[in-house]
Design an enzyme around this catalytic site. Structure first.
Site, PDB file in Angstrom:
ATOM      1  N   ASP A  58     -45.389   2.988 -22.409  1.00  0.00           N
ATOM      2  CA  ASP A  58     -44.243   2.100 -22.183  1.00  0.00           C
ATOM      3  C   ASP A  58     -44.374   0.876 -23.073  1.00  0.00           C
ATOM      4  O   ASP A  58     -45.449   0.607 -23.615  1.00  0.00           O
ATOM      5  CB  ASP A  58     -44.214   1.675 -20.697  1.00  0.00           C
ATOM      6  CG  ASP A  58     -42.836   1.259 -20.220  1.00  0.00           C
ATOM      7  OD1 ASP A  58     -42.303   0.251 -20.737  1.00  0.00           O
ATOM      8  OD2 ASP A  58     -42.285   1.936 -19.333  1.00  0.00           O
ATOM      9  N   VAL A  62     -40.427   4.014 -27.763  1.00  0.00           N
ATOM     10  CA  VAL A  62     -40.073   5.402 -28.104  1.00  0.00           C
ATOM     11  C   VAL A  62     -39.212   5.520 -29.359  1.00  0.00           C
ATOM     12  O   VAL A  62     -39.052   6.610 -29.897  1.00  0.00           O
ATOM     13  CB  VAL A  62     -39.368   6.141 -26.922  1.00  0.00           C
ATOM     14  CG1 VAL A  62     -40.322   6.345 -25.758  1.00  0.00           C
ATOM     15  CG2 VAL A  62     -38.088   5.425 -26.491  1.00  0.00           C
ATOM     16  N   TYR A  64     -23.797   5.555 -23.286  1.00  0.00           N
ATOM     17  CA  TYR A  64     -24.820   6.069 -22.365  1.00  0.00           C
ATOM     18  C   TYR A  64     -24.551   7.548 -22.104  1.00  0.00           C
ATOM     19  O   TYR A  64     -25.462   8.376 -22.176  1.00  0.00           O
ATOM     20  CB  TYR A  64     -24.807   5.274 -21.051  1.00  0.00           C
ATOM     21  CG  TYR A  64     -25.940   5.641 -20.093  1.00  0.00           C
ATOM     22  CD1 TYR A  64     -27.239   5.232 -20.340  1.00  0.00           C
ATOM     23  CD2 TYR A  64     -25.693   6.397 -18.937  1.00  0.00           C
ATOM     24  CE1 TYR A  64     -28.276   5.566 -19.468  1.00  0.00           C
ATOM     25  CE2 TYR A  64     -26.724   6.731 -18.061  1.00  0.00           C
ATOM     26  CZ  TYR A  64     -28.016   6.311 -18.330  1.00  0.00           C
ATOM     27  OH  TYR A  64     -29.043   6.647 -17.470  1.00  0.00           O
TER      28      TYR A  64
END
Ligand SMILES: NC(=O)c1ccc[n+]([C@@H]2O[C@H](COP(=O)([O-])OP(=O)(O)OC[C@H]3O[C@@H](n4cnc5c(N)ncnc54)[C@H](O)[C@@H]3O)[C@@H](O)[C@H]2O)c1
Length: 250
Positions: free
Chosen positions: A36, A63, A155
């Site tokens: 993370d 990421v 999204y």
């Protein structure tokens, strides 16, 4: 134990569903890499897992950062010798900023939620191919299946991309012994990055679409992810599993 001696990477493992998945995986015997951007929160998840007898380490990872993925994969291989499971869970909310027509938001959502998942798969697939086995679970959303009010369409686009990218990877890597599935949580506790959809009034309206008439629990999603990640799902690949109280069944 259902993941005895497996090595799992959980992205976005410092919070919410990723933290629940990390703890559950560890309780089922997996070595868990909590990956993370949030170092302190991630370390807390690791400490909690260790305090209950589990095995976990934290690794800092954005990421969207291709080079960092390479470092993380190399480090995990050095420490554990293999990567059996990847849960691509990290993500940002479709309401992280209020302007639902913002182009900046569209690009950011696609970058983290979609490109981040692609980079994750691309980073672990070579070593999984080498070992001839692996299980990848990509966290999409109901937003990857149905359209919604209140949520930036970027999204939905990012989560729709995760849904179909999962099927594509499943088809392309089945012969290598690698399974790839997606999980689609419904109305869950608000994400850290939620702004609009964390509003109690908005959530009340959103809940009207849920036949079970309640929000989901992070543990309910973690259970679904565990099943797909484990060898119990040995003949399941390219599947999409909604964990949504029936929302997408309407
Ligand atoms: N909460 C919901 O209502 C809901 C519903 C459906 C799907 N989801 C999806 O489930 C996943 C987990 O959501 P959650 O509710 O646990 O959210 P959360 O906000 O509690 O946790 C997300 C985690 O991802 C991390 N993260 C964000 N961007 C990152 C990056 N670039 N690199 C590495 N880590 C990063 C955050 O630091 C955080 O720890 C997300 O992919 C989300 O889109 C959430």
């Amino acid at each position: 134990m259902r993941l005895q001696n497996k090595v799992s990477i959980v992205t976005g493992g410092a919070s919410g569903m990723g933290a629940a998945e990390s703890a559950l995986f560890a309780s089922e015997g997996s070595n868990v890499v909590v990956a993370d951007m949030k170092i302190e929160d991630g370390m807390e998840v690791v400490d909690e897992i260790k305090s209950t007898g589990g095995n976990a380490i934290f690794m800092e990872l954005d990421v969207t950062d291709e080079e960092r993925w390479e470092v993380v994969v190399a480090d995990v291989l050095k420490q554990f010798g293999t990567i059996d499971i990847l849960v691509n869970n990290a993500g940002i909310s479709g309401s992280y900023q209020p302007d639902i027509m913002s182009l900046e938001a569209y690009d950011r959502l696609m970058n983290v939620n979609s490109r981040g998942v692609f980079l994750g798969m691309r980073s672990v697939l070579p070593t999984m191919c080498e070992s001839g086995s692996g299980s990848i679970v990509n966290i999409s959303s109901i937003s990857g299946i149905v359209g919604q009010s209140y949520v930036h369409m970027g999204y939905n686009a990012s989560k729709g991309a995760v849904r179909i990218m999962t099927k594509s990877a499943a088809v392309q890597y089945a012969e290598k012994g690698i399974r790839v599935n997606s999980v689609h949580p419904g109305i869950m506790p608000p994400m850290v990055s939620s702004v609009g959809t964390a509003d109690p009034e908005t959530r009340k309206i959103m809940l009207e679409d849920v036949p079970m008439n309640r929000v989901g629990l992070v543990g309910e999603v973690a259970n679904a992810v565990l099943f797909l990640a484990s060898d119990e799902a040995s003949y399941i690949t390219g599947a999409e599993l909604p964990v949504d109280g029936g929302l997408t069944a309407r």
